[in-house]
Motif scaffolding. Structure first.
Motif, PDB file in Angstrom:
ATOM      1  N   ASP A  52       1.121  -1.352   0.141  1.00 39.80           N
ATOM      2  CA  ASP A  52       0.050  -0.115  -0.015  1.00 39.80           C
ATOM      3  C   ASP A  52       0.898   1.111  -0.040  1.00 39.80           C
ATOM      4  O   ASP A  52       1.650   1.328   0.744  1.00 39.80           O
ATOM      5  N   LEU A  53       0.745   2.095  -0.973  1.00 35.28           N
ATOM      6  CA  LEU A  53       1.675   3.083  -1.336  1.00 35.28           C
ATOM      7  C   LEU A  53       0.823   4.460  -1.416  1.00 35.28           C
ATOM      8  O   LEU A  53       0.048   4.389  -2.167  1.00 35.28           O
ATOM      9  N   ASP A  54       1.175   5.540  -0.803  1.00 37.51           N
ATOM     10  CA  ASP A  54       0.684   6.804  -0.917  1.00 37.51           C
ATOM     11  C   ASP A  54       1.785   7.854  -1.304  1.00 37.51           C
ATOM     12  O   ASP A  54       2.802   7.803  -0.579  1.00 37.51           O
ATOM     13  N   LEU A  55       1.556   8.315  -2.365  1.00 43.86           N
ATOM     14  CA  LEU A  55       2.338   9.280  -3.106  1.00 43.86           C
ATOM     15  C   LEU A  55       2.134  10.748  -3.148  1.00 43.86           C
ATOM     16  O   LEU A  55       0.693  10.757  -3.507  1.00 43.86           O
ATOM     17  N   PRO A  56       2.914  11.707  -2.873  1.00 43.78           N
ATOM     18  CA  PRO A  56       2.462  12.960  -2.822  1.00 43.78           C
ATOM     19  C   PRO A  56       2.308  13.389  -4.234  1.00 43.78           C
ATOM     20  O   PRO A  56       3.119  12.733  -5.458  1.00 43.78           O
ATOM     21  N   ALA A  57       1.822  14.509  -4.652  1.00 42.28           N
ATOM     22  CA  ALA A  57       1.945  15.011  -6.291  1.00 42.28           C
ATOM     23  C   ALA A  57       3.187  15.521  -6.371  1.00 42.28           C
ATOM     24  O   ALA A  57       3.962  15.865  -5.440  1.00 42.28           O
ATOM     25  N   VAL A  73       5.696  13.427  -7.390  1.00 39.86           N
ATOM     26  CA  VAL A  73       6.509  12.383  -7.165  1.00 39.86           C
ATOM     27  C   VAL A  73       6.316  11.032  -8.096  1.00 39.86           C
ATOM     28  O   VAL A  73       4.958  10.767  -8.077  1.00 39.86           O
ATOM     29  N   GLU A  74       7.025  10.571  -8.984  1.00 38.17           N
ATOM     30  CA  GLU A  74       6.878   9.428  -9.924  1.00 38.17           C
ATOM     31  C   GLU A  74       7.422   8.097  -9.225  1.00 38.17           C
ATOM     32  O   GLU A  74       8.716   8.235  -8.863  1.00 38.17           O
ATOM     33  N   ALA A  75       7.078   7.244  -9.139  1.00 40.13           N
ATOM     34  CA  ALA A  75       7.459   5.830  -8.489  1.00 40.13           C
ATOM     35  C   ALA A  75       7.717   4.880  -9.313  1.00 40.13           C
ATOM     36  O   ALA A  75       6.537   4.497  -9.993  1.00 40.13           O
ATOM     37  N   LEU A  76       8.762   4.033  -9.447  1.00 39.46           N
ATOM     38  CA  LEU A  76       9.052   3.186 -10.130  1.00 39.46           C
ATOM     39  C   LEU A  76       9.206   1.736  -8.915  1.00 39.46           C
ATOM     40  O   LEU A  76      10.237   1.833  -8.259  1.00 39.46           O
ATOM     41  N   VAL A  77       8.066   0.927  -8.803  1.00 44.19           N
ATOM     42  CA  VAL A  77       8.035  -0.077  -7.863  1.00 44.19           C
ATOM     43  C   VAL A  77       8.398  -1.584  -8.478  1.00 44.19           C
ATOM     44  O   VAL A  77       7.663  -1.822  -9.449  1.00 44.19           O
ATOM     45  N   GLU A  78       9.440  -2.067  -7.989  1.00 42.14           N
ATOM     46  CA  GLU A  78       9.576  -3.316  -8.077  1.00 42.14           C
ATOM     47  C   GLU A  78       9.206  -4.220  -6.949  1.00 42.14           C
ATOM     48  O   GLU A  78       9.603  -4.254  -5.737  1.00 42.14           O
ATOM     49  N   PHE A  79       8.196  -5.224  -7.235  1.00 46.51           N
ATOM     50  CA  PHE A  79       7.689  -6.037  -6.037  1.00 46.51           C
ATOM     51  C   PHE A  79       7.272  -7.217  -6.712  1.00 46.51           C
ATOM     52  O   PHE A  79       6.506  -7.165  -7.704  1.00 46.51           O
ATOM     53  N   GLY A  80       7.309  -8.598  -6.169  1.00 44.95           N
ATOM     54  CA  GLY A  80       6.680  -9.626  -6.414  1.00 44.95           C
ATOM     55  C   GLY A  80       7.055  -9.972  -7.950  1.00 44.95           C
ATOM     56  O   GLY A  80       6.248 -10.617  -8.632  1.00 44.95           O
ATOM     57  N   GLY A  81       8.032  -9.821  -8.491  1.00 44.24           N
ATOM     58  CA  GLY A  81       8.514  -9.988  -9.704  1.00 44.24           C
ATOM     59  C   GLY A  81       7.896  -9.204 -10.884  1.00 44.24           C
ATOM     60  O   GLY A  81       8.025  -9.704 -12.050  1.00 44.24           O
ATOM     61  N   ARG A  82       7.359  -8.013 -10.359  1.00 44.37           N
ATOM     62  CA  ARG A  82       6.459  -7.226 -11.466  1.00 44.37           C
ATOM     63  C   ARG A  82       7.068  -5.724 -11.523  1.00 44.37           C
ATOM     64  O   ARG A  82       7.597  -5.254 -10.015  1.00 44.37           O
ATOM     65  N   ASN A  83       7.098  -5.072 -12.235  1.00 43.49           N
ATOM     66  CA  ASN A  83       7.336  -3.656 -12.193  1.00 43.49           C
ATOM     67  C   ASN A  83       6.236  -2.823 -12.621  1.00 43.49           C
ATOM     68  O   ASN A  83       5.493  -2.960 -13.329  1.00 43.49           O
ATOM     69  N   VAL A 102       4.799   1.590 -12.564  1.00 48.15           N
ATOM     70  CA  VAL A 102       5.142   2.827 -12.540  1.00 48.15           C
ATOM     71  C   VAL A 102       3.994   3.724 -12.100  1.00 48.15           C
ATOM     72  O   VAL A 102       2.998   3.468 -12.701  1.00 48.15           O
ATOM     73  N   PHE A 103       4.130   4.500 -10.966  1.00 41.19           N
ATOM     74  CA  PHE A 103       3.058   5.396 -10.601  1.00 41.19           C
ATOM     75  C   PHE A 103       3.109   6.847 -10.786  1.00 41.19           C
ATOM     76  O   PHE A 103       4.287   7.282 -10.239  1.00 41.19           O
ATOM     77  N   ARG A 104       2.351   7.571 -11.385  1.00 43.04           N
ATOM     78  CA  ARG A 104       2.920   8.930 -11.734  1.00 43.04           C
ATOM     79  C   ARG A 104       1.719   9.836 -11.183  1.00 43.04           C
ATOM     80  O   ARG A 104       2.135  10.962 -10.883  1.00 43.04           O
ATOM     81  N   SER A 105       0.708   9.211 -10.665  1.00 43.92           N
ATOM     82  CA  SER A 105      -0.322  10.128  -9.905  1.00 43.92           C
ATOM     83  C   SER A 105      -0.217  10.273  -8.436  1.00 43.92           C
ATOM     84  O   SER A 105       0.159   8.988  -8.033  1.00 43.92           O
ATOM     85  N   PRO A 106      -0.670  11.008  -7.840  1.00 43.69           N
ATOM     86  CA  PRO A 106      -0.526  11.350  -6.508  1.00 43.69           C
ATOM     87  C   PRO A 106      -1.764  10.350  -5.975  1.00 43.69           C
ATOM     88  O   PRO A 106      -2.769   9.881  -6.843  1.00 43.69           O
TER      89      PRO A 106
END
Length: 158
Positions: free
Chosen positions: A127-132, A134-144, A146-150
């Protein structure tokens, strides 16, 4: 902090986590409410202050609130939660959690854009909360991902 970084550089992350449990966990078990300048596992367990000259008794000169001793906080953020900046000002972050045998971990990272908050659970995922901003590149569970929205984002465990 240097020891933790060296352990990580040589692939000993689990041992580093165990060292945190022993050394900094020992301080907490002694009743610490801040990180101490030094800690010796051999100090008397009934009252560690008896080993400190800081309060007028014989023993060591040790500060009971020492900022550089907070290195485990940054280490846990970077190596368990897996949050590292990929660009200046946290415009882009890499998130590569590694629970190192823990069932879950959660924390937050203050950035110029606001707080990144994360909870990683081996069974439920992220569970991830991003502020406006910030772009997040998430690697987890063998998958990549990309989250660009807050806002709130979820990544399932599998």
């Amino acid at each position: 902090g240097y020891v933790l970084d060296a352990m990580t550089a040589t692939g000993h992350n689990r041992e580093a986590l165990d060292w945190i449990r022993t050394y900094w966990g020992g301080m907490l078990a002694e009743g610490a409410t801040s990180f101490w300048e030094s800690y010796d596992l051999r100090w008397p367990k009934t009252n560690p202050h008896l080993s400190l000259q800081a309060d007028g008794t014989s023993g060591y000169f040790v500060s009971m609130a020492h900022g550089w001793s907070s290195a485990p906080t940054a280490w846990l953020t970077e190596n368990v939660l897996g949050i590292t900046p990929a660009s200046p000002g946290y415009d882009t972050v890499n998130i590569r959690p590694n629970l190192l045998g823990l069932k879950y971990a959660n924390g937050s990272v203050p950035t110029p854009h606001g707080t990144i908050a994360i909870r990683v659970d081996e069974e439920k995922g992220i569970d991830l909360d991003l502020p406006a901003g910030v772009e997040a590149l998430v690697e987890f569970g063998g998958r990549n991902n990309v989250f660009r929205s807050p806002g709130h984002h979820a990544v399932p465990a599998n």
